[in-house]
Motif scaffolding. Structure first.
Motif, PDB file in Angstrom:
ATOM      1  N   HIS A 302       0.824  -1.211   0.000  1.00 59.26           N
ATOM      2  CA  HIS A 302       0.000   0.000   0.000  1.00 59.26           C
ATOM      3  C   HIS A 302       0.857   1.261   0.000  1.00 59.26           C
ATOM      4  O   HIS A 302       0.422   2.317  -0.465  1.00 59.26           O
ATOM      5  N   ASP A 303       2.055   1.146   0.526  1.00 65.72           N
ATOM      6  CA  ASP A 303       2.964   2.286   0.607  1.00 65.72           C
ATOM      7  C   ASP A 303       3.922   2.331  -0.577  1.00 65.72           C
ATOM      8  O   ASP A 303       4.903   3.087  -0.555  1.00 65.72           O
ATOM      9  N   ASN A 304       3.682   1.508  -1.614  1.00 65.29           N
ATOM     10  CA  ASN A 304       4.559   1.433  -2.787  1.00 65.29           C
ATOM     11  C   ASN A 304       5.999   1.101  -2.409  1.00 65.29           C
ATOM     12  O   ASN A 304       6.949   1.531  -3.071  1.00 65.29           O
ATOM     13  N   ASN A 305       6.169   0.325  -1.360  1.00 62.16           N
ATOM     14  CA  ASN A 305       7.494   0.001  -0.832  1.00 62.16           C
ATOM     15  C   ASN A 305       7.760  -1.494  -1.028  1.00 62.16           C
ATOM     16  O   ASN A 305       7.449  -2.320  -0.180  1.00 62.16           O
ATOM     17  N   ALA A 306       8.367  -1.823  -2.162  1.00 59.04           N
ATOM     18  CA  ALA A 306       8.535  -3.232  -2.517  1.00 59.04           C
ATOM     19  C   ALA A 306       9.500  -3.967  -1.598  1.00 59.04           C
ATOM     20  O   ALA A 306       9.296  -5.138  -1.297  1.00 59.04           O
ATOM     21  N   LYS A 307      10.565  -3.303  -1.142  1.00 60.58           N
ATOM     22  CA  LYS A 307      11.582  -4.030  -0.382  1.00 60.58           C
ATOM     23  C   LYS A 307      11.020  -4.621   0.901  1.00 60.58           C
ATOM     24  O   LYS A 307      11.258  -5.797   1.222  1.00 60.58           O
ATOM     25  N   ASN A 308      10.269  -3.830   1.669  1.00 63.52           N
ATOM     26  CA  ASN A 308       9.680  -4.376   2.885  1.00 63.52           C
ATOM     27  C   ASN A 308       8.641  -5.445   2.571  1.00 63.52           C
ATOM     28  O   ASN A 308       8.504  -6.415   3.321  1.00 63.52           O
ATOM     29  N   ALA A 309       7.921  -5.294   1.470  1.00 62.02           N
ATOM     30  CA  ALA A 309       6.947  -6.318   1.078  1.00 62.02           C
ATOM     31  C   ALA A 309       7.640  -7.645   0.793  1.00 62.02           C
ATOM     32  O   ALA A 309       7.183  -8.710   1.222  1.00 62.02           O
ATOM     33  N   LEU A 310       8.753  -7.596   0.071  1.00 62.88           N
ATOM     34  CA  LEU A 310       9.465  -8.827  -0.271  1.00 62.88           C
ATOM     35  C   LEU A 310      10.123  -9.443   0.959  1.00 62.88           C
ATOM     36  O   LEU A 310      10.093 -10.666   1.153  1.00 62.88           O
ATOM     37  N   ALA A 311      10.723  -8.610   1.802  1.00 61.57           N
ATOM     38  CA  ALA A 311      11.359  -9.123   3.016  1.00 61.57           C
ATOM     39  C   ALA A 311      10.330  -9.763   3.936  1.00 61.57           C
ATOM     40  O   ALA A 311      10.598 -10.809   4.548  1.00 61.57           O
TER      41      ALA A 311
END
Length: 459
Positions: A302-311
């Motif tokens: 939702h925050d357009n933050n892929a790195k935290n999503a993948l981690a």
């Protein structure tokens, strides 16, 4: 709480769709893993992030797979609440509703402190439908819900509560405290294991120290303790909990738990939470039902933050693997245990631009032949992962370099500017193993997952 709400018993009421349920072994135990927002692209990107293109996440090795349709009763693109409710009840639910059929959600009213605490349904609206957690409890089995979100958030709430709007978190909280006003009596003597964040929904309002606290003045944490629960506020508290006593862990004072990349040491990992829940629940000779949510995947997207999503997807996968290994020690061959892994909905993230094999999935795209950063039609660099919508759509694009793109807090660009990135309406994947897993195959309605779990468990 609601007008004209009727509790529908499980016997035959929602048997539509159950005709395709094959005879299955009896699953004494069910562990249902929900990666919130973990759509197909998130899985692919997390696989590359953690193991490379030729690798696999642990849950991708499970032998049963299916494709799940996610639409809600009234929307093509679902909210988390009706999607999780469909898994838990076998019924299509309207947007924002928590395990309640045909409810038209109305935003909760604000209390004198400005917090939205009062659940409302439209007049003469809503029918409570039993969840699989409630059915398992009625059958004498231990039950639990574990999440990295607030404990009252849509996914965990859909296992143990019934409200017309998912934001009525204060009403959700009181439904899980045995003996108190508003308690959900279908939970019998109480949910045996509860873990997550959001302690403010359970503790009294204080202008200085707890401005998001309860306006009714109730201290639900103290009420849990009075009902015999061990109460935890930290990883150390959780690790000291012992079988034979119910447990509630609330590991964040006024919000969700941390991302795995930024986790404070006082908060347990999702793997630790899942293993502790299994330790506490598996003491019941009749078996157990456990829901484990990797909820922060959704928040990062939702925050357009892929790195935290993948981690967090990788952390979710590690929790699944740890739980399966533990269950194989308890139940060799998983002859009495069903494991289901799925997501509630997709997001708008896509992998694009022809990055070379072996590239870092969070990097900018490089030209295959020269290795130089690739440029878009306006002469600007771009990342391999982008979003269909979200906050980051600049009027004029600027170059982004590899260091920026791979930073923990980097927010990928979006095609359409919105307040925050939305869910995607595409199908999601499901993986299963163990007792009763054979019928999980093909393209299925999310409601059918409930019927298959119910049949496998003999509930």
């Amino acid at each position: 709480m609601h007008k004209r709400l009727s509790l529908l018993l499980a016997a035959g009421v929602f048997s539509v769709g159950a005709a395709n349920v094959a005879a299955a072994p009896q699953a004494k135990n069910i562990i249902f893993f929900l990666g919130d927002g973990m759509g197909p692209t998130a899985i692919t990107a997390a696989r590359i992030f953690g193991h490379g293109e030729a690798g696999l996440l642990n849950f991708e090795r499970l032998e049963r797979t299916a494709r799940i349709k996610t639409y809600s009763n009234d929307f093509q693109t679902t909210d988390s609440a009706p999607s999780m409710g469909a898994y838990m009840t076998g019924v299509k639910i309207n947007q924002d509703g928590i395990s309640i059929k045909d409810a038209r959600a109305i935003d909760p009213e604000r209390d004198a402190n400005g917090n939205r605490t009062i659940d409302k349904c439209a007049p003469n609206d809503g029918v409570i439908v039993p969840t699989i957690l409630e059915l398992a409890k009625a059958a004498g089995r231990a039950v639990g819900a574990v999440t990295t979100t607030e404990l009252t958030h849509a996914t965990p709430a859909s296992t143990f509560s019934h409200v017309c709007h998912r934001d009525a978190a204060y009403s959700i909280a009181r439904q899980i405290v045995p003996g108190g006003q508003g308690y959900n009596t279908a939970l019998k003597d109480g949910v045996d294991v509860l873990m997550g964040g959001g302690r403010h929904h359970f503790t009294p309002y204080d202008k200085a120290s707890n401005p998001k606290g309860r306006a009714d003045g109730r201290d639900l944490v103290a009420e849990f303790a009075a009902q015999g629960y061990a109460v935890g506020r930290s990883r150390a508290d959780m690790m000291s909990a012992r079988p034979g006593r119910k447990f509630v862990g609330l590991y964040s004072a006024d919000t969700h738990m941390d991302y795995s990349l930024a986790r404070r040491p006082e908060q347990p990992t999702l793997s630790e939470m899942a293993l502790k829940a299994i330790e506490l629940l598996s003491n019941d000779p009749d078996g157990f039902f456990l829901m484990v949510e990797g909820g922060k995947i959704d928040h990062a997207l939702h925050d357009n933050n892929a790195k935290n999503a993948l981690a967090d997807t990788v952390a979710f996968d590690e929790a699944i693997q740890a739980a399966i290994e533990r269950m194989r020690q308890i139940d060799p061959g998983l002859e009495n245990t069903l494991i289901v892994v799925t997501a509630d909905h997709d997001h708008t993230m896509v992998l694009n631009g022809y990055p070379k094999r072996g590239s870092k999935v969070l990097d900018i795209v490089h030209d295959y032949a020269t290795g130089e950063p690739k440029k878009d039609a306006d002469g600007k660099t771009f990342t391999a992962l982008v979003f269909g919508n979200g906050k980051l759509r600049p009027d004029l694009r600027a170059d982004v370099d590899s260091a920026q793109a791979q930073a923990d807090g980097y927010q990928q660009e979006a095609g359409v500017r919105t307040v925050y990135e939305s869910h995607g309406g595409g199908d999601v994947k499901l993986y299963a193993t163990g007792a009763g897993s054979a019928p999980f195959k093909g393209t299925m309605e999310n409601t059918q997952v409930f019927h298959l779990m119910k049949a496998a468990a003999g509930l």
